[in-house]
Scaffold this motif. Structure first.
Motif, mmCIF file in Angstrom:
data_model
loop_
_atom_site.group_PDB
_atom_site.id
_atom_site.type_symbol
_atom_site.label_atom_id
_atom_site.label_comp_id
_atom_site.label_asym_id
_atom_site.label_seq_id
_atom_site.Cartn_x
_atom_site.Cartn_y
_atom_site.Cartn_z
ATOM 1 N N TRP A 289 5.549 31.281 -0.739
ATOM 2 C CA TRP A 289 5.365 30.466 0.469
ATOM 3 C C TRP A 289 6.080 31.096 1.666
ATOM 4 N N LEU A 290 7.307 31.565 1.468
ATOM 5 C CA LEU A 290 8.064 32.167 2.559
ATOM 6 C C LEU A 290 7.409 33.456 3.047
ATOM 7 N N ILE A 291 6.900 34.239 2.110
ATOM 8 C CA ILE A 291 6.224 35.486 2.491
ATOM 9 C C ILE A 291 4.943 35.186 3.249
ATOM 10 N N SER A 292 4.188 34.197 2.784
ATOM 11 C CA SER A 292 2.945 33.838 3.468
ATOM 12 C C SER A 292 3.211 33.269 4.852
ATOM 13 N N SER A 293 4.436 32.799 5.062
ATOM 14 C CA SER A 293 4.805 32.240 6.367
ATOM 15 C C SER A 293 5.318 33.303 7.323
ATOM 16 N N GLY A 294 5.334 34.558 6.895
ATOM 17 C CA GLY A 294 5.673 35.645 7.799
ATOM 18 C C GLY A 294 7.013 36.298 7.555
ATOM 19 N N LEU A 295 7.743 35.877 6.525
ATOM 20 C CA LEU A 295 9.031 36.500 6.225
ATOM 21 C C LEU A 295 8.804 37.650 5.253
ATOM 22 N N SER A 296 9.290 38.819 5.585
ATOM 23 C CA SER A 296 9.071 39.980 4.727
ATOM 24 C C SER A 296 9.902 39.851 3.451
ATOM 25 N N GLU B 219 12.122 30.641 13.748
ATOM 26 C CA GLU B 219 11.464 30.817 12.457
ATOM 27 C C GLU B 219 11.707 29.611 11.561
ATOM 28 N N ALA B 220 12.949 29.133 11.533
ATOM 29 C CA ALA B 220 13.286 27.988 10.684
ATOM 30 C C ALA B 220 12.533 26.745 11.124
ATOM 31 N N GLU B 221 12.426 26.531 12.436
ATOM 32 C CA GLU B 221 11.722 25.349 12.943
ATOM 33 C C GLU B 221 10.243 25.408 12.605
ATOM 34 N N ASP B 222 9.637 26.592 12.730
ATOM 35 C CA ASP B 222 8.221 26.738 12.380
ATOM 36 C C ASP B 222 8.005 26.560 10.887
ATOM 37 N N LEU B 223 8.946 27.052 10.111
ATOM 38 C CA LEU B 223 8.826 27.016 8.659
ATOM 39 C C LEU B 223 8.961 25.592 8.116
ATOM 40 N N LEU B 224 9.837 24.800 8.734
ATOM 41 C CA LEU B 224 10.195 23.479 8.204
ATOM 42 C C LEU B 224 9.669 22.325 9.048
ATOM 43 N N LEU B 225 8.913 22.640 10.114
ATOM 44 C CA LEU B 225 8.453 21.600 11.053
ATOM 45 C C LEU B 225 9.633 20.727 11.459
ATOM 46 N N ALA B 226 10.692 21.406 11.928
ATOM 47 C CA ALA B 226 11.946 20.731 12.262
ATOM 48 C C ALA B 226 12.397 21.164 13.647
ATOM 49 N N GLU B 227 13.358 20.450 14.200
ATOM 50 C CA GLU B 227 14.018 20.830 15.436
ATOM 51 C C GLU B 227 15.524 20.891 15.182
ATOM 52 N N TYR B 228 16.120 22.029 15.502
ATOM 53 C CA TYR B 228 17.553 22.199 15.290
ATOM 54 C C TYR B 228 18.314 21.938 16.583
ATOM 55 N N HIS B 229 19.347 21.105 16.447
ATOM 56 C CA HIS B 229 20.195 20.774 17.578
ATOM 57 C C HIS B 229 21.643 21.115 17.257
ATOM 58 N N ALA C 203 18.713 26.980 -15.445
ATOM 59 C CA ALA C 203 18.214 27.876 -14.402
ATOM 60 C C ALA C 203 16.802 27.469 -13.965
ATOM 61 N N PRO C 204 16.514 27.512 -12.654
ATOM 62 C CA PRO C 204 15.153 27.242 -12.195
ATOM 63 C C PRO C 204 14.157 28.174 -12.887
ATOM 64 N N SER C 205 12.977 27.677 -13.094
ATOM 65 C CA SER C 205 11.960 28.468 -13.785
ATOM 66 C C SER C 205 11.471 29.614 -12.908
ATOM 67 N N ASP C 206 10.891 30.634 -13.553
ATOM 68 C CA ASP C 206 10.302 31.747 -12.813
ATOM 69 C C ASP C 206 9.209 31.243 -11.879
ATOM 70 N N GLU C 207 8.477 30.231 -12.329
ATOM 71 C CA GLU C 207 7.417 29.678 -11.490
ATOM 72 C C GLU C 207 7.986 29.104 -10.195
ATOM 73 N N THR C 208 9.121 28.390 -10.300
ATOM 74 C CA THR C 208 9.754 27.821 -9.107
ATOM 75 C C THR C 208 10.176 28.916 -8.147
ATOM 76 N N VAL C 209 10.845 29.945 -8.656
ATOM 77 C CA VAL C 209 11.311 31.030 -7.801
ATOM 78 C C VAL C 209 10.141 31.716 -7.107
ATOM 79 N N GLU C 210 9.115 32.061 -7.882
ATOM 80 C CA GLU C 210 7.995 32.795 -7.311
ATOM 81 C C GLU C 210 7.164 31.936 -6.354
ATOM 82 N N THR C 211 7.050 30.649 -6.632
ATOM 83 C CA THR C 211 6.278 29.774 -5.745
ATOM 84 C C THR C 211 6.937 29.672 -4.380
ATOM 85 N N VAL C 212 8.252 29.482 -4.348
ATOM 86 C CA VAL C 212 8.951 29.370 -3.069
ATOM 87 C C VAL C 212 8.939 30.710 -2.336
ATOM 88 N N LYS C 213 9.154 31.803 -3.063
ATOM 89 C CA LYS C 213 9.111 33.119 -2.434
ATOM 90 C C LYS C 213 7.738 33.390 -1.821
#
Length: 639
Positions: free
Chosen positions: A101-108, A129-139, A89-99
């Motif tokens: 980042w997503l919250i700081s990026s504007g996701l509640s 939101e996904a494009e801003d979050l990932l610096l990506a373009e979806y086609h 299982a991913p560590s608690d640190e991994t889960v909380e770090t990604v969460k």
């Protein structure tokens, strides 16, 4: 405790604001048959999933070797699902770090969902939101068949996040399919990725109908029946522990067997099975569709079940894992999600509000759309599972293949034998031909194109052989070379596993191929496949009310699965455990004479003759075909 958590979260948020972005994954070529159509609508919603880095994954090979190598004192001491889940299982640190980042990026926070296994963090995000979050373009990409798919050519992650996330979907992967909202009429399988497991046309190859049965063993060069296979491999055995043993066959909607075909076959070859059906397990809305019937829709499932059930006899049940609803179908990942056992109930259980990227089916307005929750840990895996479908390794990203391969390793830890047909295109890839120097695939490519999951070191890859024209069942077989060429070669992704080092080393020392490293991975450090083989030519099957001759490693895999299921029966009857992951055992010195060595034939492709079958292991037929009496005797000697 709350203050400590708050301090950690604030620290992570501060780190997120300062962390520069880095490229995480990039696709340089669009898969064959697809065309970039348009930018995706910014307001559309994407089911964004972040695959979280797993703990202890670097120890998976040694853990698996400890319970699978015949010389290990812990041979056969398979892990429980809970033990596997806890270890990786991913560590608690991994889960909380990604969460964080997503919250700081504007996701509640209330929009975020962590899977019960902590393996995935999910959020329904708009394309913008996904494009801003990932610096990506979806086609949106359109396939030649009219199917549509959403993907990006690349995406980025903050540098402090990269080692916590293995992959993001949807992104560069051509695995998640969206509906063709602009089509006025939609037929069965409209949303299915071309080349996806279960797509019509991906079944066995046929050479036409059979009007007269040749039932004598001297005719096995013309028609393969269950009796031919029993004679070829010495499978004279009656199960004694069928209630305590299990054999699973994986199929993907819209592929579906017909009971009338099963009964038609059994009336001629296994009379005691007439009227009997496999144990049906539906995964993510899997159904036995009857709307479309043809060899392309029914042939593979008919073949797999007719021979699997016949070879293990009526005293051993066979389980059918039918994955995917009639609208979207499924992929190998859907099956793995369902087989994860207690992963989804471990430490807190499943989340009834969990939303998945594919299921519940977002196309709820379509007939047959499965609106239930994603199958997650709903299926107890059988002791042996055979799958007759494959991708090209190059179809999928490195992150995706690595993550999926690890899941096969975990199933091996739990004592499950995973079999995949190696493919039917020699050293070329399925459908799209060979590789080009830039990594793209085309019909005129010149670089060998290995298949996946066969290149994963934690599965057992099965190639195909044939009874040569005019030969007897007692004569040596050759590599399959009628209609199909058995696939084999060397991975461009996975390193050579330790159990294979001696066999592959001997191959290169004594029979080094006459090709440069420019057209295949000649490093002598990569995973070679297949591991073993079985006959895959001229199988008689009943499909859509007629008998036909079919060919493919898709026939060889369920045949090997039946043989190994009978080995398990003998061990279970003797009070022993199932054989589990077989590769360390079959490559060991003690099993050297347990296979019929195949030394004739090649697997051509990409403008070459491919590799040659030679004494010992080779990248055409592996170690050879199974000798059941020797295999069962040797496995009974193990703990």
């Amino acid at each position: 405790m709350f203050l400590a958590f708050l301090s950690l979260s604030l620290g992570l948020l501060a780190h997120a604001e300062l962390s520069p972005y880095t490229l995480h994954e990039k696709r340089t070529n669009i898969p064959a048959g697809w065309t970039l159509t348009r930018r995706h609508d910014a307001s559309s919603v994407l089911p964004l999933r972040f695959g979280l880095a797993q703990s202890n994954i670097h120890n998976l090979a040694s853990f698996l070797d400890d319970v699978s190598h015949p010389d290990s004192p812990n041979y056969g001491d398979h892990w429980t699902a809970a033990q596997v889940a806890k270890t990786f299982a991913p560590s608690d640190e991994t889960v909380e770090t990604v969460k964080a980042w997503l919250i700081s990026s504007g996701l509640s926070p209330d929009r975020l969902r962590v899977s019960p296994t902590k393996g995935w963090l999910e959020v329904n995000a708009t394309v913008q939101e996904a494009e801003d979050l990932l610096l990506a373009e979806y086609h949106v990409y359109t396939h030649d068949s009219g199917k549509e798919h959403v993907a990006s050519s690349s995406y980025h992650l903050p540098s402090h996040i990269t080692h916590h996330v293995e992959l993001v979907t949807p992104s560069i992967h051509f695995n998640t399919v969206i509906s063709n909202r602009f089509a006025e009429k939609r037929s069965l399988g409209t949303y299915m990725k071309a080349g996806q497991p279960g797509s019509p046309g991906k079944g066995p190859k046929t050479t036409g109908e059979v009007n007269t049965f040749l039932t004598e063993l001297e005719d096995c060069d013309k028609q393969i029946t269950p009796d031919c296979l029993r004679a070829l491999y010495g499978l004279v055995y009656e199960p004694l522990s069928g209630d305590n043993n299990s054999y699973g066959i994986a199929e993907y909607t819209p592929q579906a067997y017909l009971q009338s075909d099963l009964d038609m076959f059994n009336r001629n070859f296994s009379a005691d099975l007439v009227g009997k059906s496999p144990i049906f397990v539906s995964i993510d809305g899997g159904v036995l569709q009857t709307e479309n019937q043809s060899l392309g829709y029914n042939g593979e499932s008919d073949l797999d079940l007719q021979y699997a059930m016949s070879l293990v006899t009526s005293k051993q049940n066979v389980t059918l894992y039918q994955s995917g609803d009639i609208v979207q179908g499924a992929s190998f990942e859907n099956l793995l999600d369902a087989l994860d056992g207690s992963y989804c109930t471990f430490e807190g259980g499943d989340d009834p509000e969990k939303e998945d990227a594919v299921y519940p089916d977002p196309h709820s307005d379509e007939p047959g759309a499965y609106e239930g929750p994603e199958a997650c840990g709903t299926v107890k895996p059988a002791n042996v599972i055979s799958t007759s479908y494959q991708y090209n390794e190059a179809d999928l990203s490195v992150f995706y293949t690595s993550r999926q391969c690890a899941e096969y390793g975990k199933l091996g830890l739990m004592g499950v034998t995973i079999l995949y047909g190696s493919g039917d295109s020699g050293v070329a890839g399925s459908g799209t031909g060979c590789l080009n120097p830039d990594g793209s695939q085309s019909a005129n490519g010149t670089i060998f194109n290995p298949s996946f999951p066969s290149t994963c070191p934690y599965v057992s890859s099965v190639g195909a052989t044939q009874v040569n024209p005019g030969a007897k069942v007692t004569d040596p077989e050759s590599a399959a070379a009628q209609v199909i060429f058995t696939s084999g070669g060397f991975s461009n992704r996975f390193a050579m596993p330790s159990y294979q080092a001696n066999a592959v080393g001997s191959y290169f020392t004594n029979y080094k191929p006459p090709y440069s490293g420019a057209i295949y991975n000649a490093s002598q450090t990569s995973r070679g496949y297949p591991d073993l083989s079985a006959n895959g030519i001229n199988y008689v099957i009943a499909s859509n009310g007629v008998f036909q001759l079919v060919q493919g490693t898709s026939a060889a895999s369920p045949t090997v699965g039946a043989i190994l299921t009978m080995v398990n029966d003998a061990r279970i009857t003797a009070g022993k455990k199932p054989i589990g992951f077989i590769n360390p055992t079959i490559y060991s010195d003690s099993f050297k004479d347990a296979f019929n060595d195949i030394t004739n034939g090649t697997n051509p492709g990409c403008g070459t003759d491919g590799f040659s079958a030679v004494p010992g292991w080779d990248p055409v037929t592996g170690l050879g075909t199974p000798n059941f009496p020797k295999l069962v005797a040797k496995w009974l000697l193990l703990p």
